[in-house]
Motif scaffolding. Structure first.
Motif, PDB file in Angstrom:
ATOM      1  N   VAL A 179      -3.811   3.837  -3.880  1.00  0.00           N
ATOM      2  CA  VAL A 179      -2.499   3.952  -4.525  1.00  0.00           C
ATOM      3  C   VAL A 179      -1.612   2.914  -3.853  1.00  0.00           C
ATOM      4  O   VAL A 179      -1.257   3.056  -2.677  1.00  0.00           O
ATOM      5  CB  VAL A 179      -1.884   5.354  -4.386  1.00  0.00           C
ATOM      6  CG1 VAL A 179      -0.497   5.392  -5.035  1.00  0.00           C
ATOM      7  CG2 VAL A 179      -2.787   6.411  -5.005  1.00  0.00           C
ATOM      8  N   LEU A 180      -1.289   1.854  -4.562  1.00  0.00           N
ATOM      9  CA  LEU A 180      -0.510   0.747  -4.020  1.00  0.00           C
ATOM     10  C   LEU A 180       0.770   0.603  -4.813  1.00  0.00           C
ATOM     11  O   LEU A 180       0.734   0.428  -6.026  1.00  0.00           O
ATOM     12  CB  LEU A 180      -1.324  -0.550  -4.077  1.00  0.00           C
ATOM     13  CG  LEU A 180      -2.709  -0.498  -3.404  1.00  0.00           C
ATOM     14  CD1 LEU A 180      -3.461  -1.806  -3.638  1.00  0.00           C
ATOM     15  CD2 LEU A 180      -2.579  -0.225  -1.917  1.00  0.00           C
ATOM     16  N   VAL A 196       3.926   9.561   3.821  1.00  0.00           N
ATOM     17  CA  VAL A 196       2.624   9.485   4.487  1.00  0.00           C
ATOM     18  C   VAL A 196       1.823   8.306   3.944  1.00  0.00           C
ATOM     19  O   VAL A 196       1.581   8.213   2.734  1.00  0.00           O
ATOM     20  CB  VAL A 196       1.813  10.784   4.303  1.00  0.00           C
ATOM     21  CG1 VAL A 196       0.470  10.683   5.036  1.00  0.00           C
ATOM     22  CG2 VAL A 196       2.606  11.989   4.805  1.00  0.00           C
ATOM     23  N   GLY A 197       1.418   7.417   4.846  1.00  0.00           N
ATOM     24  CA  GLY A 197       0.511   6.343   4.483  1.00  0.00           C
ATOM     25  C   GLY A 197      -0.906   6.741   4.831  1.00  0.00           C
ATOM     26  O   GLY A 197      -1.165   7.267   5.913  1.00  0.00           O
ATOM     27  N   VAL A 198      -1.834   6.518   3.921  1.00  0.00           N
ATOM     28  CA  VAL A 198      -3.232   6.916   4.119  1.00  0.00           C
ATOM     29  C   VAL A 198      -4.105   5.668   4.200  1.00  0.00           C
ATOM     30  O   VAL A 198      -4.024   4.791   3.341  1.00  0.00           O
ATOM     31  CB  VAL A 198      -3.721   7.826   2.967  1.00  0.00           C
ATOM     32  CG1 VAL A 198      -5.195   8.201   3.160  1.00  0.00           C
ATOM     33  CG2 VAL A 198      -2.859   9.085   2.872  1.00  0.00           C
ATOM     34  N   VAL A 199      -4.921   5.610   5.242  1.00  0.00           N
ATOM     35  CA  VAL A 199      -5.960   4.593   5.362  1.00  0.00           C
ATOM     36  C   VAL A 199      -7.284   5.336   5.258  1.00  0.00           C
ATOM     37  O   VAL A 199      -7.553   6.241   6.045  1.00  0.00           O
ATOM     38  CB  VAL A 199      -5.876   3.841   6.700  1.00  0.00           C
ATOM     39  CG1 VAL A 199      -7.019   2.832   6.820  1.00  0.00           C
ATOM     40  CG2 VAL A 199      -4.537   3.142   6.840  1.00  0.00           C
ATOM     41  N   GLY A 203     -13.620   7.753  -0.286  1.00  0.00           N
ATOM     42  CA  GLY A 203     -12.890   7.832  -1.549  1.00  0.00           C
ATOM     43  C   GLY A 203     -12.359   9.206  -1.870  1.00  0.00           C
ATOM     44  O   GLY A 203     -11.153   9.403  -2.050  1.00  0.00           O
ATOM     45  N   THR A 204     -13.250  10.221  -1.982  1.00  0.00           N
ATOM     46  CA  THR A 204     -12.740  11.556  -2.298  1.00  0.00           C
ATOM     47  C   THR A 204     -11.999  12.159  -1.117  1.00  0.00           C
ATOM     48  O   THR A 204     -11.192  13.066  -1.306  1.00  0.00           O
ATOM     49  CB  THR A 204     -13.861  12.506  -2.759  1.00  0.00           C
ATOM     50  OG1 THR A 204     -14.996  12.361  -1.914  1.00  0.00           O
ATOM     51  CG2 THR A 204     -14.241  12.226  -4.193  1.00  0.00           C
ATOM     52  N   GLY A 205     -12.241  11.646   0.087  1.00  0.00           N
ATOM     53  CA  GLY A 205     -11.418  12.070   1.221  1.00  0.00           C
ATOM     54  C   GLY A 205      -9.978  11.652   1.021  1.00  0.00           C
ATOM     55  O   GLY A 205      -9.042  12.432   1.266  1.00  0.00           O
ATOM     56  N   ALA A 206      -9.773  10.416   0.552  1.00  0.00           N
ATOM     57  CA  ALA A 206      -8.417   9.967   0.236  1.00  0.00           C
ATOM     58  C   ALA A 206      -7.812  10.818  -0.869  1.00  0.00           C
ATOM     59  O   ALA A 206      -6.637  11.211  -0.806  1.00  0.00           O
ATOM     60  CB  ALA A 206      -8.439   8.500  -0.179  1.00  0.00           C
ATOM     61  N   GLN A 207      -8.607  11.130  -1.894  1.00  0.00           N
ATOM     62  CA  GLN A 207      -8.093  11.954  -2.991  1.00  0.00           C
ATOM     63  C   GLN A 207      -7.719  13.355  -2.518  1.00  0.00           C
ATOM     64  O   GLN A 207      -6.713  13.922  -2.955  1.00  0.00           O
ATOM     65  CB  GLN A 207      -9.129  12.040  -4.109  1.00  0.00           C
ATOM     66  CG  GLN A 207      -9.311  10.745  -4.887  1.00  0.00           C
ATOM     67  CD  GLN A 207     -10.182  10.943  -6.105  1.00  0.00           C
ATOM     68  OE1 GLN A 207     -11.381  10.705  -6.039  1.00  0.00           O
ATOM     69  NE2 GLN A 207      -9.603  11.392  -7.202  1.00  0.00           N
ATOM     70  N   GLU A 208      -8.528  13.919  -1.639  1.00  0.00           N
ATOM     71  CA  GLU A 208      -8.229  15.263  -1.155  1.00  0.00           C
ATOM     72  C   GLU A 208      -6.914  15.306  -0.389  1.00  0.00           C
ATOM     73  O   GLU A 208      -6.048  16.140  -0.652  1.00  0.00           O
ATOM     74  CB  GLU A 208      -9.377  15.777  -0.274  1.00  0.00           C
ATOM     75  CG  GLU A 208      -9.088  17.057   0.500  1.00  0.00           C
ATOM     76  CD  GLU A 208      -9.005  18.314  -0.351  1.00  0.00           C
ATOM     77  OE1 GLU A 208      -9.263  19.404   0.164  1.00  0.00           O
ATOM     78  OE2 GLU A 208      -8.625  18.223  -1.550  1.00  0.00           O
ATOM     79  N   SER A 221       3.140   7.277   0.665  1.00  0.00           N
ATOM     80  CA  SER A 221       3.767   5.965   0.467  1.00  0.00           C
ATOM     81  C   SER A 221       2.744   4.983  -0.117  1.00  0.00           C
ATOM     82  O   SER A 221       3.002   4.331  -1.129  1.00  0.00           O
ATOM     83  CB  SER A 221       4.311   5.434   1.794  1.00  0.00           C
ATOM     84  OG  SER A 221       3.288   5.392   2.783  1.00  0.00           O
ATOM     85  N   GLN A 222       1.594   4.873   0.532  1.00  0.00           N
ATOM     86  CA  GLN A 222       0.498   4.021   0.067  1.00  0.00           C
ATOM     87  C   GLN A 222      -0.814   4.718   0.436  1.00  0.00           C
ATOM     88  O   GLN A 222      -0.885   5.436   1.430  1.00  0.00           O
ATOM     89  CB  GLN A 222       0.507   2.637   0.747  1.00  0.00           C
ATOM     90  CG  GLN A 222       1.842   1.950   0.848  1.00  0.00           C
ATOM     91  CD  GLN A 222       2.295   1.310  -0.445  1.00  0.00           C
ATOM     92  OE1 GLN A 222       1.502   1.106  -1.360  1.00  0.00           O
ATOM     93  NE2 GLN A 222       3.572   0.983  -0.533  1.00  0.00           N
ATOM     94  N   VAL A 223      -1.841   4.459  -0.343  1.00  0.00           N
ATOM     95  CA  VAL A 223      -3.195   4.887   0.014  1.00  0.00           C
ATOM     96  C   VAL A 223      -4.070   3.642  -0.053  1.00  0.00           C
ATOM     97  O   VAL A 223      -4.243   3.047  -1.123  1.00  0.00           O
ATOM     98  CB  VAL A 223      -3.740   5.968  -0.937  1.00  0.00           C
ATOM     99  CG1 VAL A 223      -5.173   6.344  -0.563  1.00  0.00           C
ATOM    100  CG2 VAL A 223      -2.839   7.202  -0.920  1.00  0.00           C
ATOM    101  N   ILE A 224      -4.588   3.227   1.090  1.00  0.00           N
ATOM    102  CA  ILE A 224      -5.367   1.996   1.185  1.00  0.00           C
ATOM    103  C   ILE A 224      -6.811   2.369   1.471  1.00  0.00           C
ATOM    104  O   ILE A 224      -7.154   2.793   2.581  1.00  0.00           O
ATOM    105  CB  ILE A 224      -4.813   1.065   2.284  1.00  0.00           C
ATOM    106  CG1 ILE A 224      -3.337   0.758   2.029  1.00  0.00           C
ATOM    107  CG2 ILE A 224      -5.627  -0.226   2.343  1.00  0.00           C
ATOM    108  CD1 ILE A 224      -2.673  -0.042   3.143  1.00  0.00           C
ATOM    109  N   GLY A 225      -7.664   2.228   0.469  1.00  0.00           N
ATOM    110  CA  GLY A 225      -9.092   2.483   0.645  1.00  0.00           C
ATOM    111  C   GLY A 225      -9.776   1.232   1.159  1.00  0.00           C
ATOM    112  O   GLY A 225      -9.609   0.151   0.595  1.00  0.00           O
ATOM    113  N   VAL A 226     -10.538   1.369   2.234  1.00  0.00           N
ATOM    114  CA  VAL A 226     -11.111   0.188   2.885  1.00  0.00           C
ATOM    115  C   VAL A 226     -12.625   0.103   2.748  1.00  0.00           C
ATOM    116  O   VAL A 226     -13.236  -0.855   3.232  1.00  0.00           O
ATOM    117  CB  VAL A 226     -10.719   0.136   4.383  1.00  0.00           C
ATOM    118  CG1 VAL A 226      -9.221  -0.065   4.522  1.00  0.00           C
ATOM    119  CG2 VAL A 226     -11.183   1.382   5.127  1.00  0.00           C
ATOM    120  N   GLY A 227     -13.253   1.067   2.083  1.00  0.00           N
ATOM    121  CA  GLY A 227     -14.705   1.054   1.930  1.00  0.00           C
ATOM    122  C   GLY A 227     -15.385   1.902   2.978  1.00  0.00           C
ATOM    123  O   GLY A 227     -14.947   1.968   4.136  1.00  0.00           O
TER     124      GLY A 227
END
Length: 513
Positions: A179-180, A196-199, A203-208, A221-227
């Motif tokens: 989410v950018l 809250v910024g999420v790194v 993937g589903t961990g970020a969604q949860e 604020s942002q959700v940055i998925g890094v692989g």
């Protein structure tokens, strides 16, 4: 008897998201038993020939050739299915995206010239070609969300080293969620803005965590998925560190929540240290810190605990356990035959599968999986073992859509593996949001009802935000109507499953902060 049919369209490249949608269109009709829409990469051709499609029908097809393939009960059903796939593929391609008479851009450079304000490129091409596309986007000065899987590790490291030198983010490969600036990319949820910024290397961990924070009125604020490999020793957390630095400098971020499948501990420490001023909570599944802090962060070994610790830092209230949970568990356990003691989990979200193993292992002992927490807990499992399966792994998705997009594959596996007489609790996740099936609960409600009627308890968790198009409350209601126990978090679902299987209601709240 069944019939097989196949169509090849040379020079008709389509990205993976469109292929998944076309596969679902082919499957969605009478008489279809199996279907796929795929590019004719060597792996796809091997899979098709292995399924009995004649090699001569695929002769000369290359990675730029589109293949539609189906097995159906009769020739008419197969022809109808292929036509649905053709319409899905070509009507999407023909949809107007440009002003009349102006051709679509053929390179990233041409696209940037058309959209000079753009700063992110989403790359979704087969893994062997993804690095070239990602390098082109970096050369154009764009951050990259690399959605593609099956990118070699060496190419990932090279891309991330280059991105770091350029001052850009290379998110992925396999970065399925972000989410950018308020825009959800990949499998994201419709969440509200917040502090809250999420790194996330999950993937589903970020969604949860984003969905929990949304439902608790906090937001992101942002959700940055890094692989998923970023926090491994081989990659060294290169992009997670850059993401931490970016969020540390972001005035809209008050707390950073790091989310990861089991990481390399040394890498996790270095990533946490990249934030100089902003407090960090690290939800690193399966890791423990006996003394509480982990470096300069609070360490949580479940996603739920990480979200709760984040809320506590912000001084925001989070809801407690659901109402009469003990009573629900007692009633479910009372209906079990004495020989039913095992838990079986069938997950569409890999991170939720990891989290369930952590929770169940703490309460019940060893849990076996196709993505085990320890190598000795792989498959096949011994009789009567607790088992959690990630149905999004390649062995289940080869030649068909991810189960978050098409739940049919999970239903088939559950019918084959969830009705054992030793199974006390069947544990399920239902993931909502962009990219997910429009009614995932409705797709599995029938088999849930059958499981309950057979004598097992079904415990389900719906991962979603209030604004998700599938309707969070409606999805929960569908599952409850099917006889499932529906919980408030994925970790709570695993605790409830353990409590039912062990006939110990107190396990449902054990370990929750």
């Amino acid at each position: 008897m069944s019939t097989a049919a196949l169509q090849v369209f040379p020079g008709t490249y389509r990205d993976s998201l469109l292929l998944l949608g076309a596969t679902r269109a082919i499957e969605d009709g009478r008489g279809v038993t199996w279907a796929t829409a795929a590019m004719a990469t060597p792996a796809a051709v091997e899979d098709l020939t292995g399924r009995g499609f004649p090699p001569d029908d695929l002769a000369g097809a290359d990675a730029n050739a589109l293949v539609l393939a189906v097995r159906a009960t009769d020739d008419g059903a197969a022809a109808e299915a292929l036509e649905r796939g053709r319409v899905a593929v070509f009507s999407e391609a023909a949809a107007p995206r440009e002003e009349p008479g102006r051709p679509a851009p053929r390179t990233v450079g041409e696209a940037v010239a058309r959209l000079p304000e753009a700063n992110v490129a989403v790359v979704s091409v087969p893994g062997p070609y993804a690095a070239v596309a990602a390098h082109s986007a970096l050369s154009a000065g764009l951050h990259v969300l690399l959605f593609s899987d099956n990118v070699p590790l060496a190419e990932e490291v090279e891309l991330k080293e280059r991105a770091r030198r350029l001052g850009l983010l290379l998110m992925g490969p396999g970065a399925g969620t972000a989410v950018l600036a308020g825009v959800g990319l990949g499998f994201a949820n419709a969440v509200t803005p917040g502090p809250v910024g999420v790194v996330a290397a999950a993937g589903t961990g970020a969604q949860e965590v984003m969905s929990l924070l949304d439902r608790w009125g906090i937001g992101v604020s942002q959700v940055i998925g890094v692989g998923g490999r970023d926090l491994s020793a081989a990659v060294g957390g290169m992009m997670a560190r850059e993401a931490m630095r970016a969020l540390d400098a972001d005035p809209g971020t008050e707390v950073i929540l790091l989310v990861s499948k089991p990481p390399d501990p040394g890498v996790a420490r270095r990533v946490i240290g990249a934030s100089r001023a902003t407090p960090v909570v690290a939800a690193c599944l399966g890791m423990s810190a006996p003394d509480g802090p982990f470096g300069d962060a609070l360490l949580a070994d479940t996603l739920e605990q990480g979200a709760l610790q984040t809320a506590e830092i912000l001084g925001k209230p989070a809801p407690g356990p659901a109402g009469d949970l003990a009573g629900v568990i007692e009633r479910a356990a009372a209906q079990l035959a004495s020989g039913r003691r095992a838990v079986r989990g069938f997950f569409t979200g890999g991170t939720l599968c990891y989290e369930a193993q952590v929770v169940l292992g703490r309460a019940l002992g060893p849990v076996h999986s196709n993505i085990p927490l320890r190598p000795d807990l792989g498959l096949p499992a011994p009789a009567g073992a607790h088992i959690c399966l990630d149905l999004g792994e390649e062995e289940y998705t080869k030649g068909r859509p991810h189960p978050m997009i098409d739940p049919a594959a999970r239903t088939e596996i559950m019918r084959a593996e969830a009705f054992g007489g030793d199974i006390a609790a069947v544990l399920l996740d239902v993931v909502l949001g962009y990219g997910s099936h429009p009614d995932p609960a409705g797709e599995i409600a029938g088999v849930c009802s059958e499981l309950v009627a057979s004598g097992a308890a079904v415990i389900a968790y719906v991962l979603g935000a209030r604004a998700d198009r599938q309707g969070l409350d409606r999805q929960c209601r569908i599952l409850r109507d099917a006889g499932a126990i529906v919980t408030a978090s994925a970790a709570e679902a695993a605790r409830v499953a353990a409590a039912v299987a062990a006939r110990q209601p107190a396990l449902a709240t054990a370990g929750r902060p």
